[in-house]
Design a protein around this motif. Structure first.
Motif, PDB file in Angstrom:
ATOM      1  N   GLN A  81      -2.747   7.827  -0.092  1.00 17.17           N
ATOM      2  CA  GLN A  81      -3.526   8.862   0.585  1.00 17.17           C
ATOM      3  C   GLN A  81      -3.608   8.569   2.083  1.00 17.17           C
ATOM      4  OE1 GLN A  81      -4.760  11.593  -1.121  1.00 17.17           O
ATOM      5  NE2 GLN A  81      -3.571  10.715  -2.789  1.00 17.17           N
ATOM      6  N   ARG A  82      -3.626   7.286   2.419  1.00 16.61           N
ATOM      7  CA  ARG A  82      -3.701   6.868   3.824  1.00 16.61           C
ATOM      8  C   ARG A  82      -2.399   6.164   4.185  1.00 16.61           C
ATOM      9  NH1 ARG A  82      -8.308   2.970   3.603  1.00 16.61           N
ATOM     10  NH2 ARG A  82      -7.547   2.792   1.472  1.00 16.61           N
ATOM     11  N   THR A  83      -1.659   6.736   5.113  1.00 15.21           N
ATOM     12  CA  THR A  83      -0.342   6.184   5.455  1.00 15.21           C
ATOM     13  C   THR A  83      -0.281   5.695   6.901  1.00 15.21           C
ATOM     14  OG1 THR A  83       0.495   8.370   6.086  1.00 15.21           O
ATOM     15  CG2 THR A  83       0.828   7.669   3.786  1.00 15.21           C
ATOM     16  N   HIS A  84      -1.429   5.645   7.581  1.00 13.71           N
ATOM     17  CA  HIS A  84      -1.445   5.199   8.976  1.00 13.71           C
ATOM     18  C   HIS A  84      -1.800   3.712   9.078  1.00 13.71           C
ATOM     19  CE1 HIS A  84      -1.618   9.560   9.588  1.00 13.71           C
ATOM     20  NE2 HIS A  84      -1.130   9.325  10.792  1.00 13.71           N
ATOM     21  N   VAL A  85      -1.072   3.024   9.940  1.00 15.72           N
ATOM     22  CA  VAL A  85      -1.394   1.631  10.266  1.00 15.72           C
ATOM     23  C   VAL A  85      -1.491   1.526  11.785  1.00 15.72           C
ATOM     24  CG1 VAL A  85      -0.202   0.745   8.219  1.00 15.72           C
ATOM     25  CG2 VAL A  85       1.025   0.846  10.398  1.00 15.72           C
ATOM     26  N   TYR A  86      -2.109   0.457  12.240  1.00 17.76           N
ATOM     27  CA  TYR A  86      -2.261   0.218  13.672  1.00 17.76           C
ATOM     28  C   TYR A  86      -1.279  -0.883  14.043  1.00 17.76           C
ATOM     29  CZ  TYR A  86      -4.690  -0.211  18.146  1.00 17.76           C
ATOM     30  OH  TYR A  86      -5.000  -0.225  19.480  1.00 17.76           O
ATOM     31  N   GLY A  87      -0.231  -0.533  14.792  1.00 17.40           N
ATOM     32  CA  GLY A  87       0.779  -1.546  15.069  1.00 17.40           C
ATOM     33  C   GLY A  87       1.725  -1.176  16.188  1.00 17.40           C
ATOM     34  N   ASN A  88       2.674  -2.082  16.406  1.00 13.83           N
ATOM     35  CA  ASN A  88       3.708  -1.899  17.419  1.00 13.83           C
ATOM     36  C   ASN A  88       4.897  -1.190  16.765  1.00 13.83           C
ATOM     37  OD1 ASN A  88       6.357  -2.908  18.736  1.00 13.83           O
ATOM     38  ND2 ASN A  88       4.800  -3.351  20.280  1.00 13.83           N
ATOM     39  N   TYR A  89       5.203   0.008  17.240  1.00 10.94           N
ATOM     40  CA  TYR A  89       6.221   0.832  16.587  1.00 10.94           C
ATOM     41  C   TYR A  89       7.562   0.106  16.486  1.00 10.94           C
ATOM     42  CZ  TYR A  89       9.478   4.583  15.539  1.00 10.94           C
ATOM     43  OH  TYR A  89      10.456   5.333  14.957  1.00 10.94           O
ATOM     44  N   GLU A  90       8.042  -0.456  17.602  1.00  9.46           N
ATOM     45  CA  GLU A  90       9.371  -1.078  17.607  1.00  9.46           C
ATOM     46  C   GLU A  90       9.449  -2.232  16.611  1.00  9.46           C
ATOM     47  OE1 GLU A  90       7.728  -0.259  20.390  1.00  9.46           O
ATOM     48  OE2 GLU A  90       9.037   1.387  21.047  1.00  9.46           O
ATOM     49  N   LEU A 118       2.009   3.001  -1.291  1.00  9.37           N
ATOM     50  CA  LEU A 118       0.815   2.879  -2.120  1.00  9.37           C
ATOM     51  C   LEU A 118      -0.358   2.400  -1.282  1.00  9.37           C
ATOM     52  CD1 LEU A 118       2.673   0.601  -4.658  1.00  9.37           C
ATOM     53  CD2 LEU A 118       2.176   2.970  -5.143  1.00  9.37           C
ATOM     54  N   ASN A 119      -1.552   2.757  -1.695  1.00  5.92           N
ATOM     55  CA  ASN A 119      -2.760   2.179  -1.111  1.00  5.92           C
ATOM     56  C   ASN A 119      -3.370   1.202  -2.096  1.00  5.92           C
ATOM     57  OD1 ASN A 119      -3.513   5.300   0.397  1.00  5.92           O
ATOM     58  ND2 ASN A 119      -3.073   3.437   1.529  1.00  5.92           N
ATOM     59  N   GLU A 120      -3.803   0.075  -1.586  1.00  6.04           N
ATOM     60  CA  GLU A 120      -4.529  -0.903  -2.396  1.00  6.04           C
ATOM     61  C   GLU A 120      -5.678  -1.419  -1.555  1.00  6.04           C
ATOM     62  OE1 GLU A 120      -3.295  -5.219  -3.717  1.00  6.04           O
ATOM     63  OE2 GLU A 120      -2.360  -3.750  -5.063  1.00  6.04           O
ATOM     64  N   GLN A 121      -6.892  -1.044  -1.930  1.00  9.73           N
ATOM     65  CA  GLN A 121      -8.075  -1.350  -1.125  1.00  9.73           C
ATOM     66  C   GLN A 121      -7.869  -0.799   0.289  1.00  9.73           C
ATOM     67  OE1 GLN A 121      -8.489  -5.592  -1.806  1.00  9.73           O
ATOM     68  NE2 GLN A 121      -9.604  -5.242  -3.694  1.00  9.73           N
ATOM     69  N   ASP A 122      -7.905  -1.664   1.314  1.00 11.74           N
ATOM     70  CA  ASP A 122      -7.764  -1.187   2.699  1.00 11.74           C
ATOM     71  C   ASP A 122      -6.358  -1.414   3.247  1.00 11.74           C
ATOM     72  OD1 ASP A 122     -10.417  -0.371   2.806  1.00 11.74           O
ATOM     73  OD2 ASP A 122     -11.101  -2.375   3.362  1.00 11.74           O
ATOM     74  N   PRO A 193      -2.645  -3.700   6.900  1.00 15.88           N
ATOM     75  CA  PRO A 193      -3.969  -3.062   6.890  1.00 15.88           C
ATOM     76  C   PRO A 193      -3.866  -1.598   7.313  1.00 15.88           C
ATOM     77  CG  PRO A 193      -3.998  -5.127   8.133  1.00 15.88           C
ATOM     78  CD  PRO A 193      -2.563  -4.806   7.865  1.00 15.88           C
ATOM     79  N   ASN A 194      -4.567  -0.725   6.613  1.00 19.24           N
ATOM     80  CA  ASN A 194      -4.624   0.664   7.030  1.00 19.24           C
ATOM     81  C   ASN A 194      -5.379   0.779   8.354  1.00 19.24           C
ATOM     82  OD1 ASN A 194      -4.549   1.605   3.752  1.00 19.24           O
ATOM     83  ND2 ASN A 194      -3.446   2.857   5.229  1.00 19.24           N
ATOM     84  N   ALA A 195      -4.985   1.740   9.177  1.00 17.33           N
ATOM     85  CA  ALA A 195      -5.722   2.013  10.400  1.00 17.33           C
ATOM     86  C   ALA A 195      -7.113   2.504  10.048  1.00 17.33           C
ATOM     87  CB  ALA A 195      -4.981   3.047  11.254  1.00 17.33           C
ATOM     88  N   SER A 196      -8.117   1.987  10.733  1.00 11.60           N
ATOM     89  CA  SER A 196      -9.500   2.401  10.413  1.00 11.60           C
ATOM     90  C   SER A 196      -9.845   3.713  11.090  1.00 11.60           C
ATOM     91  CB  SER A 196     -10.464   1.309  10.860  1.00 11.60           C
ATOM     92  OG  SER A 196     -10.247   0.959  12.196  1.00 11.60           O
TER      93      SER A 196
END
Length: 196
Positions: A81-90, A118-122, A193-196
């Protein structure tokens, strides 16, 4: 090549030299990348919110011709359901590309690669499963070590791709898991970790 373009008998030798130079360049670039990825500098990495479904599509577009040349079937199942992460694209792009490139290389002609989000917890899990050569379970612990390559492999490579992937994911507070696939190949899970 320009100087001896009219000497057909040299073409094959020049191609071999060019291939060796390109391979040496890739090794050097990989070593430099590994050297620069210092865990103490993780906070200094420029990061943005990334939609991993889009990034995965970008990676596959780049590798599509390679997969099609081997008639490999490629499926994506998005359960997250949540596919966003906080990271460096390259850097994250490099991780996914390394794993998918390996899956294509080691999957036999006409084989199958399955990708699941898949999502598992956060956390977001990108699970890539291939039909490659059967691995000895004892070798799983060595995957991700620098320069490690299983004996008998006929695929070109430096043994650095998975170690770079592992280090990049760790810089993003994630982890990489390796396990044996029921299809006979390898399962690689990139856990971020998923982006908060």
């Amino acid at each position: 090549q320009r100087k001896f373009a009219d000497m057909n008998e040299l073409n094959e030798d020049l191609k071999i030299i060019q291939h060796d130079v390109q391979r040496s360049t890739r090794i050097l670039e990989n070593l430099l990348l590994l050297a620069r990825l210092d865990p103490s500098q993780a906070e200094e990495l420029p990061k943005n919110q990334l939609d991993m479904t889009v990034l995965m599509e970008d990676v596959y577009t780049q590798l599509e011709n390679f997969a099609q040349a081997k008639a490999i079937r490629y499926t994506v199942h998005q359960y997250a359901q949540r596919t966003h992460v906080y990271g460096n694209y390259e850097l994250i792009y490099t991780c996914v590309r390394n794993v998918l490139d390996n899956a294509i290389r080691y999957t036999p002609v006409g084989g199958q690669i399955d990708v699941e989000l898949l999502n598992e917890q956060d956390h977001l899990i990108i699970k890539i499963q291939d039909e490659g050569n059967t691995l000895d379970a004892a070798l799983l612990t060595q995957l991700g070590q620098r320069f490690f390559r299983a004996l008998g492999t006929k695929q070109p490579g430096t043994g650095l791709g998975l170690s770079i992937t592992k280090k990049i994911i760790e810089l993003h507070q994630g982890r990489v898991d390796f396990s044996l696939s029921a299809q006979g190949g390898l399962i690689v899970k990139l856990i971020l970790p998923n982006a908060s």
